[in-house]
Design a protein around this motif. Structure first.
Motif, PDB file in Angstrom:
ATOM      1  N   ALA A  15      10.067   7.112  34.636  1.00 33.40           N
ATOM      2  CA  ALA A  15      11.210   6.355  35.161  1.00 33.40           C
ATOM      3  C   ALA A  15      11.592   6.842  36.554  1.00 33.40           C
ATOM      4  O   ALA A  15      11.887   6.037  37.445  1.00 33.40           O
ATOM      5  CB  ALA A  15      12.397   6.461  34.209  1.00 33.40           C
ATOM      6  N   ALA A  16      11.576   8.148  36.752  1.00 37.82           N
ATOM      7  CA  ALA A  16      11.906   8.695  38.070  1.00 37.82           C
ATOM      8  C   ALA A  16      10.867   8.282  39.106  1.00 37.82           C
ATOM      9  O   ALA A  16      11.217   7.913  40.227  1.00 37.82           O
ATOM     10  CB  ALA A  16      12.007  10.218  37.998  1.00 37.82           C
ATOM     11  N   ARG A  17       9.613   8.314  38.723  1.00 35.09           N
ATOM     12  CA  ARG A  17       8.553   7.945  39.673  1.00 35.09           C
ATOM     13  C   ARG A  17       8.596   6.464  40.017  1.00 35.09           C
ATOM     14  O   ARG A  17       8.285   6.080  41.132  1.00 35.09           O
ATOM     15  CB  ARG A  17       7.182   8.313  39.111  1.00 35.09           C
ATOM     16  CG  ARG A  17       7.079   9.792  38.847  1.00 35.09           C
ATOM     17  CD  ARG A  17       5.963  10.591  39.390  1.00 35.09           C
ATOM     18  NE  ARG A  17       5.199  10.120  40.478  1.00 35.09           N
ATOM     19  CZ  ARG A  17       3.876  10.178  40.520  1.00 35.09           C
ATOM     20  NH1 ARG A  17       3.206  10.667  39.493  1.00 35.09           N
ATOM     21  NH2 ARG A  17       3.224   9.771  41.588  1.00 35.09           N
ATOM     22  N   SER A  18       8.997   5.634  39.045  1.00 30.59           N
ATOM     23  CA  SER A  18       9.078   4.193  39.318  1.00 30.59           C
ATOM     24  C   SER A  18      10.496   3.766  39.689  1.00 30.59           C
ATOM     25  O   SER A  18      10.747   2.590  39.925  1.00 30.59           O
ATOM     26  CB  SER A  18       8.564   3.390  38.123  1.00 30.59           C
ATOM     27  OG  SER A  18       9.288   3.711  36.963  1.00 30.59           O
ATOM     28  N   SER A  73      14.748  12.087  47.413  1.00 33.00           N
ATOM     29  CA  SER A  73      14.040  11.071  46.632  1.00 33.00           C
ATOM     30  C   SER A  73      14.976  10.426  45.607  1.00 33.00           C
ATOM     31  O   SER A  73      15.004   9.207  45.457  1.00 33.00           O
ATOM     32  CB  SER A  73      12.842  11.705  45.930  1.00 33.00           C
ATOM     33  OG  SER A  73      12.209  10.772  45.094  1.00 33.00           O
ATOM     34  N   ALA A  74      15.746  11.242  44.918  1.00 30.31           N
ATOM     35  CA  ALA A  74      16.679  10.718  43.912  1.00 30.31           C
ATOM     36  C   ALA A  74      17.778   9.879  44.562  1.00 30.31           C
ATOM     37  O   ALA A  74      18.193   8.857  44.014  1.00 30.31           O
ATOM     38  CB  ALA A  74      17.293  11.864  43.121  1.00 30.31           C
ATOM     39  N   SER A  75      18.213  10.291  45.721  1.00 32.00           N
ATOM     40  CA  SER A  75      19.278   9.567  46.424  1.00 32.00           C
ATOM     41  C   SER A  75      18.842   8.175  46.854  1.00 32.00           C
ATOM     42  O   SER A  75      19.659   7.263  46.911  1.00 32.00           O
ATOM     43  CB  SER A  75      19.734  10.354  47.649  1.00 32.00           C
ATOM     44  OG  SER A  75      20.283  11.592  47.250  1.00 32.00           O
ATOM     45  N   ARG A  76      17.556   8.020  47.135  1.00 28.15           N
ATOM     46  CA  ARG A  76      17.064   6.709  47.567  1.00 28.15           C
ATOM     47  C   ARG A  76      17.224   5.645  46.494  1.00 28.15           C
ATOM     48  O   ARG A  76      17.329   4.469  46.812  1.00 28.15           O
ATOM     49  CB  ARG A  76      15.595   6.806  47.980  1.00 28.15           C
ATOM     50  CG  ARG A  76      15.413   7.387  49.366  1.00 28.15           C
ATOM     51  CD  ARG A  76      13.999   7.195  49.885  1.00 28.15           C
ATOM     52  NE  ARG A  76      13.014   8.000  49.201  1.00 28.15           N
ATOM     53  CZ  ARG A  76      12.720   9.268  49.494  1.00 28.15           C
ATOM     54  NH1 ARG A  76      13.359   9.873  50.468  1.00 28.15           N
ATOM     55  NH2 ARG A  76      11.798   9.906  48.836  1.00 28.15           N
TER      56      ARG A  76
END
Length: 154
Positions: A15-18, A73-76
């Motif tokens: 889920a994080a990667r997508s 990355s998470a913020s995006r």
């Protein structure tokens, strides 16, 4: 329990990667049910991924880069990320938080759900950066925990 944690960890990383927020949130909620065991497994994974990514040694700048990348990355995609939790995950995986009263106190003051979320985000970042499949890391982390639990300590 190990299978549930492994499955939820796999779902969380995917889920994080997508960048699928609902699937990520669901995986984190599932992991929170067995939070201490999930934290132990994630620590093994992060440590091994750091060893894979930084085979020549890990510097403070490298740790800072991982922290910055994971948070950015998470913020995006508006993932729930707490930079303090990311730092606690990295330091804990390196064994720093366990030995330092200050870092240990900081990690204990961060809600478990934030630590779990940060661990998944860091793992997803390290997997993407190293261009490796995360599944063998899950398998080895479960095996390492199983081995640790079967060794008798005198």
């Amino acid at each position: 329990m190990a299978r549930e944690i492994a499955t939820a960890t796999d779902r969380g990383i995917r889920a994080a990667r997508s960048q699928v927020s609902q699937d990520f949130d669901d995986a984190v909620a599932q992991l929170e049910k067995n939070g201490d065991a999930a934290r132990l497994m994630h620590s093994h994974m992060v440590r091994e991924l750091l060893e894979t990514s930084y085979q020549d040694g890990l510097s403070g700048d490298d740790v800072s880069d991982v922290l910055t990348r994971a948070v950015a990355s998470a913020s995006r995609w508006d993932a729930p990320v707490d930079p303090d939790a990311v730092a606690a995950v990295l330091l804990g995986a390196l064994g720093v938080g366990e030995q330092s009263g200050v870092n240990g106190a900081v990690a204990q003051s961060i809600p478990l759900v934030k630590i779990i979320s940060a661990a998944i985000l860091v793992t997803a970042d390290l997997v993407a950066d190293a261009e490796v499949d995360h599944e063998p890391y899950i398998t080895r982390a479960v095996g390492e925990i199983r081995r640790d639990q079967t060794i008798e300590i005198p």
